[in-house]
Scaffold this motif. Structure first.
Motif, mmCIF file in Angstrom:
data_model
loop_
_atom_site.group_PDB
_atom_site.id
_atom_site.type_symbol
_atom_site.label_atom_id
_atom_site.label_comp_id
_atom_site.label_asym_id
_atom_site.label_seq_id
_atom_site.Cartn_x
_atom_site.Cartn_y
_atom_site.Cartn_z
ATOM 1 N N LEU A 46 45.061 -22.987 23.449
ATOM 2 C CA LEU A 46 45.739 -23.641 22.794
ATOM 3 C C LEU A 46 47.223 -23.674 23.328
ATOM 4 O O LEU A 46 47.981 -24.788 23.346
ATOM 5 C CB LEU A 46 46.144 -23.391 21.253
ATOM 6 N N LYS A 47 47.573 -22.472 23.698
ATOM 7 C CA LYS A 47 48.921 -22.474 24.485
ATOM 8 C C LYS A 47 48.965 -23.351 25.739
ATOM 9 O O LYS A 47 50.119 -24.058 25.910
ATOM 10 C CB LYS A 47 49.262 -20.912 24.711
ATOM 11 N N ILE A 48 48.092 -23.281 26.487
ATOM 12 C CA ILE A 48 48.017 -24.125 27.812
ATOM 13 C C ILE A 48 47.898 -25.563 27.523
ATOM 14 O O ILE A 48 48.946 -26.322 27.970
ATOM 15 C CB ILE A 48 46.519 -23.678 28.473
ATOM 16 N N ILE B 223 54.388 -35.799 20.862
ATOM 17 C CA ILE B 223 53.268 -35.128 21.167
ATOM 18 C C ILE B 223 52.731 -35.027 22.489
ATOM 19 O O ILE B 223 52.423 -33.857 22.971
ATOM 20 C CB ILE B 223 52.017 -35.748 20.153
ATOM 21 N N SER B 224 53.147 -35.895 23.316
ATOM 22 C CA SER B 224 52.730 -35.917 24.526
ATOM 23 C C SER B 224 53.409 -35.126 25.566
ATOM 24 O O SER B 224 53.124 -34.849 26.773
ATOM 25 C CB SER B 224 52.708 -37.475 25.082
ATOM 26 N N THR B 225 54.589 -34.797 25.317
ATOM 27 C CA THR B 225 55.648 -33.969 26.000
ATOM 28 C C THR B 225 55.091 -32.641 26.044
ATOM 29 O O THR B 225 54.593 -32.112 25.031
ATOM 30 C CB THR B 225 57.017 -34.153 26.053
ATOM 31 N N GLN C 236 51.575 -26.203 26.280
ATOM 32 C CA GLN C 236 52.761 -26.402 27.439
ATOM 33 C C GLN C 236 52.475 -27.564 28.307
ATOM 34 O O GLN C 236 53.295 -27.916 28.970
ATOM 35 C CB GLN C 236 52.371 -24.905 28.263
ATOM 36 N N ARG C 237 51.268 -27.942 28.471
ATOM 37 C CA ARG C 237 50.925 -29.176 29.077
ATOM 38 C C ARG C 237 51.435 -30.369 28.474
ATOM 39 O O ARG C 237 51.677 -31.467 29.130
ATOM 40 C CB ARG C 237 49.402 -29.151 29.309
ATOM 41 N N GLY C 238 51.331 -30.598 26.998
ATOM 42 C CA GLY C 238 51.592 -31.660 26.292
ATOM 43 C C GLY C 238 50.213 -32.143 25.797
ATOM 44 O O GLY C 238 49.209 -31.972 26.393
#
Lengths: 330, 330
Positions: free
Chosen positions: B258-260, B230-232, B263-265
């Motif tokens: 949600l996309k941001i 989840i974190s990546t 993409q951030r993790g």
């Protein structure tokens, strides 16, 4: 129950003595033995005349007049116009699924017609598909007997292939296979002696020709080019006058006597032409007279009645077809 | 007067979200702007399903239910069944004369479909000729606007060629050329992310799916195979969950957030799938509820009325066509 028979003509011109010998006389005989449908195939004729439709449409009533004038009796024969039975098109569209392109390409009748017409790469799809449409013509009336010329036998085979495939795929036995019945009469030669009598070759005597036209055509007939003097022997084979005497003279013995005389020498072309002229006038006079009496209203009435009756048969078939495929939703 | 628009579907299965995005939502919008005809194209679907007709015929009412459930309003849109308008077949038969075999062979849409289906030498004539039948569909209703995918543009060109040829040969101006309108929405990808959503690939969410089926499909969706923890950071491109969120989430900003985050993790697949599941349940719940209320009688009534109205238009066209060709004898 009488079996159904389907015959017909492309209405691309008035009918002539070639039609009489090849099919009309047979229809007059068969109409009491079978349940006879005679179709004026305007839709089929349009497949190679679509750019000049009036050539076809203007001849529909003329052909009907020809039918009646030779004794096809609308009280016993159903005379119908193909275009007025749209169920035939509907059936054609379903049948097109059951035939492959390759199979149509291999149809010998269509193949040779395509060559004759010089279509090359511009074969109209409608012309190419007409064997399928013909299968629809035959089967929509549940015809079991189809009188044809030898060149049309592949069409009957194609029809029966479609019937078998339809019955197998849709698990029905409703559609009937048909049988080709070959005409026993040889094709009538044209007055030029070169080919069969046909409108397009201009070598035919029409059922509707006037007395003078008949006489002119008889006197143009090809005889024996070697028979220059009356006294010399003449040839009977290939002599169009004798071919027509064989076909139309009511007395075979008299014709045989004439042949012997002609072959021996001493019988002139003018004499035999006068005899043939008389025979043909006797034959065609009553036909022309009958023909002249039909009003447009009467022909229209006959064709309406025949088409209506034919359509009721077609509707029964198409309802079964729709049910077999499952497109009967309501 | 409103212009006529013709659209439709081959009833080879129930409709799914791909249909909704690609065409149904557009039809709901267009139905007030245009005189809209929506055709359930069973005859066309039979050209490549003729050996298994029930696959088609059993879906006709299902497709109609799908239409109504998404808001196609039978009071303003005419919903019709192709097979119940036999005038289309009649027109097809006349159009077949105006198209050459060579022209049909060169049709890129048919060409690629023939390859896809692996017909090789056994191409059914009905399938081969379906562009002609499609020209009849469009023109019999005098449709001027036809929404299509890019691959269907050659069909519209073929239709307009036939229209121009018909009008020229028969010296009329009755038949109308039509205009292709390309759909702006991209094709909806299937849940596997591999291809467009389709029944045959088993990767579509149907309008009639149950809540559980929808949930199962959402949780099977292809996301980012590299996004294990989840974190990546995760990828949004090619991620089917985001494609569907883009298509169905009512709030674009929320989707962007949600996309941001993804993409951030720190945003798990289960979370975004739960969000999408909720969005799709909210969207499909009322559709499924509406759908369940339609009785067979009601659907039958709607289709009868639509087909009847469509047929009256078709009859007007075919009468003009018969007149133009000259096959109007009575």
């Amino acid at each position: 129950m009488k079996k159904k028979i389907l015959t017909g003509d492309r209405p691309s011109g008035k009918l002539h003595l070639g039609h009489y010998i090849g099919s009309l006389q047979n229809r007059v005989k068969l109409q009491n033995e079978f349940e006879q449908y005679v179709m004026i195939a305007d839709v089929q004729a349009l497949t190679d005349n679509f750019e000049n439709p009036s050539k076809i449409t203007e001849n529909v009533f003329e052909v009907a007049k020809d039918y009646l004038s030779v004794g096809i009796d609308p009280e016993v024969t159903t005379i119908l116009i193909q275009s007025q039975i749209p169920e035939i098109s509907e059936l054609t569209v379903y049948y097109l699924n059951l035939v492959t392109l390759g199979r149509l390409e291999r149809n010998p009748t269509v193949k040779s017609e395509i060559q004759q017409k010089g279509y090359d790469d511009s074969i109209p799809a409608g012309f190419f598909c007409y064997p399928v449409s013909q299968a629809a013509d035959i089967t929509i009336f549940q015809a079991e007997i189809v009188p044809v010329g030898e060149d049309q036998i592949p069409m009957i085979e194609q029809t029966n292939e479609i019937v078998r495939r339809f019955n197998r795929i849709y698990a029905v036995d409703y559609l009937k296979e048909c049988r080709a019945v070959l005409s026993k009469s040889p094709r009538l030669v044209g007055i030029d002696g070169k080919a069969k009598a046909s409108k397009s070759l201009g070598n035919a005597i029409f059922l509707s020709d006037t007395a003078q036209e008949i006489k002119n055509k008889v006197f143009q007939m090809y005889t024996d080019p070697g028979h220059i003097k009356i006294s010399t022997p003449g040839r009977v084979e290939g002599n169009v006058v004798f071919t027509y005497l064989d076909a139309f003279h009511p007395n075979t013995e008299e014709v045989n006597d004439l042949k012997i005389h002609y072959q021996r020498g001493g019988l002139g072309d003018t004499t035999i032409k006068n005899i043939l002229n008389e025979v043909l006038q006797d034959f065609l006079d009553p036909i022309r007279e009958k023909r002249a009496k039909y009003t447009e209203e009467y022909i229209s009435f006959v064709l309406k009645c025949g088409t209506l009756k034919a359509r009721s048969v077609a509707l029964k078939t198409i309802e079964q077809v729709r049910k077999a495929i499952g497109v009967n939703y309501f």
